[in-house]
Every structure is written in C-alpha cells, then in structure tokens.
Write an enzyme that holds these catalytic residues in place. Sequence first.
Site, PDB file in Angstrom:
ATOM      1  N   GLU A  55       4.157  -7.931 -14.084  1.00  0.00           N
ATOM      2  CA  GLU A  55       3.895  -7.547 -15.468  1.00  0.00           C
ATOM      3  C   GLU A  55       5.206  -7.538 -16.268  1.00  0.00           C
ATOM      4  O   GLU A  55       5.270  -8.033 -17.381  1.00  0.00           O
ATOM      5  CB  GLU A  55       3.233  -6.167 -15.509  1.00  0.00           C
ATOM      6  CG  GLU A  55       2.578  -5.857 -16.837  1.00  0.00           C
ATOM      7  CD  GLU A  55       1.845  -4.521 -16.791  1.00  0.00           C
ATOM      8  OE1 GLU A  55       1.365  -4.098 -17.839  1.00  0.00           O
ATOM      9  OE2 GLU A  55       1.771  -3.917 -15.697  1.00  0.00           O
TER      10      GLU A  55
ATOM     11  N   ARG B  40       0.706  -3.767   2.964  1.00  0.00           N
ATOM     12  CA  ARG B  40      -0.655  -3.422   3.366  1.00  0.00           C
ATOM     13  C   ARG B  40      -1.447  -4.605   3.879  1.00  0.00           C
ATOM     14  O   ARG B  40      -2.415  -4.438   4.625  1.00  0.00           O
ATOM     15  CB  ARG B  40      -1.383  -2.716   2.215  1.00  0.00           C
ATOM     16  CG  ARG B  40      -0.932  -1.273   2.061  1.00  0.00           C
ATOM     17  CD  ARG B  40      -1.591  -0.616   0.871  1.00  0.00           C
ATOM     18  NE  ARG B  40      -1.307  -1.373  -0.351  1.00  0.00           N
ATOM     19  CZ  ARG B  40      -1.485  -0.909  -1.576  1.00  0.00           C
ATOM     20  NH1 ARG B  40      -1.943   0.304  -1.762  1.00  0.00           N
ATOM     21  NH2 ARG B  40      -1.214  -1.652  -2.619  1.00  0.00           N
TER      22      ARG B  40
END
Lengths: 174, 174
Positions: free
Chosen positions: A100, A63
């Site tokens: 994460e 993006r």
Amino acid sequence: MSDRAAWLRSLVRDIPDYPVEGVLFRDITPLLAEPGALKAATDLLAEPFAGQTVDRVVGIEARGFIFGAPLADALGTGFVPIRKPGKLPGPVVSQVYELEYGTDEMQVQADAIEPGMHVVIADDVLATGGTLAAAGALVEQCGGTVVGHALLIELTALGGRAKLDAPLYSVIEY
Amino acid sequence: MSDRAAWLRSLVRDIPDYPVEGVLFRDITPLLAEPGALKAATDLLAEPFAGQTVDRVVGIEARGFIFGAPLADALGTGFVPIRKPGKLPGPVVSQVYELEYGTDEMQVQADAIEPGMHVVIADDVLATGGTLAAAGALVEQCGGTVVGHALLIELTALGGRAKLDAPLYSVIEY
C-alpha cells in the site's frame, strides 16, 4: 460450503481495527489451536489438486509455511519456502512487489524450482493479491508453472482473485 | 541414528561461510523439497512424546512453523505460533532475549497457552539455545509447563542443550 469448511470458519476469530482502525482482521490462531483443524484444512486445500501433477508446493513466509508444508506432504511432493530477503543461503531469485505504501521483496532459492515444474502456491489469507501475484512471478522467473493457489481464507471484497492467472481455491470466503 | 534419521541428514546441505565467514550453515531446504521427508521428520519428532500428555505445540517464527504445525497434528493437539513483535492481534505476552549483539523480542497471544497446559516447543535448529530458552520462558509466563523441545537439528558444539531445563529431542546431531 462443506461441514468441515463451516467448522473451520467457526474457529476464525474476528478482531476489529487490527492492524489499523477500520480493518476487520481474521485471526486464524484459534483454528490452529484446535486439534484436528489443521488436518481438516490441509485435506480441503489438497482436494482440488487430486489427480493433477504437482511437483512443488511453495509457502509464503511466515503463515504460508503453516499451510504449505502440510499441503506438500498431503500431495506427496516437496515444500519450498519463499522468504524475505537475506533469509535463504546460496543463489536466490528475487521479486519486488508493491505494498500500500512502498515496496517489499521476496526470494526463493535459485535451484528450488526447476524449469517445467508444476507448482502450487499456498498462503493463509488472500487480500489484495499483491503478495500472491509476486510469488507467482517468482515461480515463473524460475521457469515453473503455477497450477493453482491454495488459500485458507479469501477476502472476496478486496478483489485479489482478479490479480491471479492460475486458479484460486479457498476453503473459507468472507 | 535410525535409517530415517540418516536419510534426513543426507538431505541437509552444508553452506560454508553463511550467514557470515567461518560459519557452516546447515541448509534444510533440500530436505523440505524431498517428498516424504517432512513426514519422516514429523514422525521422528513425535516419537518421544508418545503416551505423554501434550496440550499444545508451539513453533517459533518462521522455520519453527514448518515443523511445529505438522508435529501438533501428529500429536493430535493444537498449534500455537510464537512470533516477532507486532505480528499477533489481541493481548500478547512478550519475552526479550539476548542475541550475539543486542536483544530481540518474541510474543505469544495471551490466551493461547492456559495455566497448567503441557507444551512442546518446536524449531528447526538448536544453536546457542537463546531463542529456545526464551520460548520456554514465554510458555512459563503463561503458566504452561514445557514438557520437551522437538528439534530437527542440534549443533552440539554450541552447547545450547545446557540452557534448557526440559528434555531436548533432536533428529539430527552435528
């Protein structure tokens, strides 16, 4: 917040529990679909860099390409894609960064950023800042200097801004 | 070929044996890095659609974003990303397509293209046409009509053009 930024913000759609339960996803696709909105976003992203030397705008796959390429054009400079491993031909420079759970890697062509170049890093959303910090490290590995980060959206509660050394400019804050 | 197209062509770098031996890869990154080149490419991509109704430009992840988003802006319309599975929030429409070995899948948000919309499909390179044909099928699944394909590069020897029903406009041919 300017009228244009408020308009852009009104075009972002909230999607609860995406990609996982408890996360409120800020979906920019209605903004992209609105005629004139990408142009307005590009103008606002370019504003902080008026009068500054910018030699390249890098955009982070995927993006970041949507905002980085028009921003490069608006600043009268060239665009450099930062991509996932294996996507760029020729010699590349790599940066591993933490997610994460586990790690990921990003690459840029070794000759895309020359020593001494002033570089702006563009992306759509700043969350924890891990991706953007890795992109900055990649630019510095090439000998470039990050003069700023241009983001459509900053999720301020996640504190990503603290991970970045160079200035951060975001059009929309949550 | 126009002077601008010839200039853009001169900015494409040939990389032999990438991604596999025997393939000559047309690397567009030097073009992207050249100030003004993306703007010139966008202008040339937009030309065939002057005076036509275009309701959306779709770009195919990831390099199609680089050309599709500015093209949408140049045509005064909105941009819709076609993405790999699991990347778009909300209800999606999917299209499976064949690769040389195996299959892949692409998705668009179900409300991104409304029935009756006139859609341009943008991407960087036309090779065998499989990806572009799948994008067209996706647009038609949503009830849209493909009014044309806007490509920076067409690799004519691979015959991809024959797979497409709607007109194909490419800036550079090899």
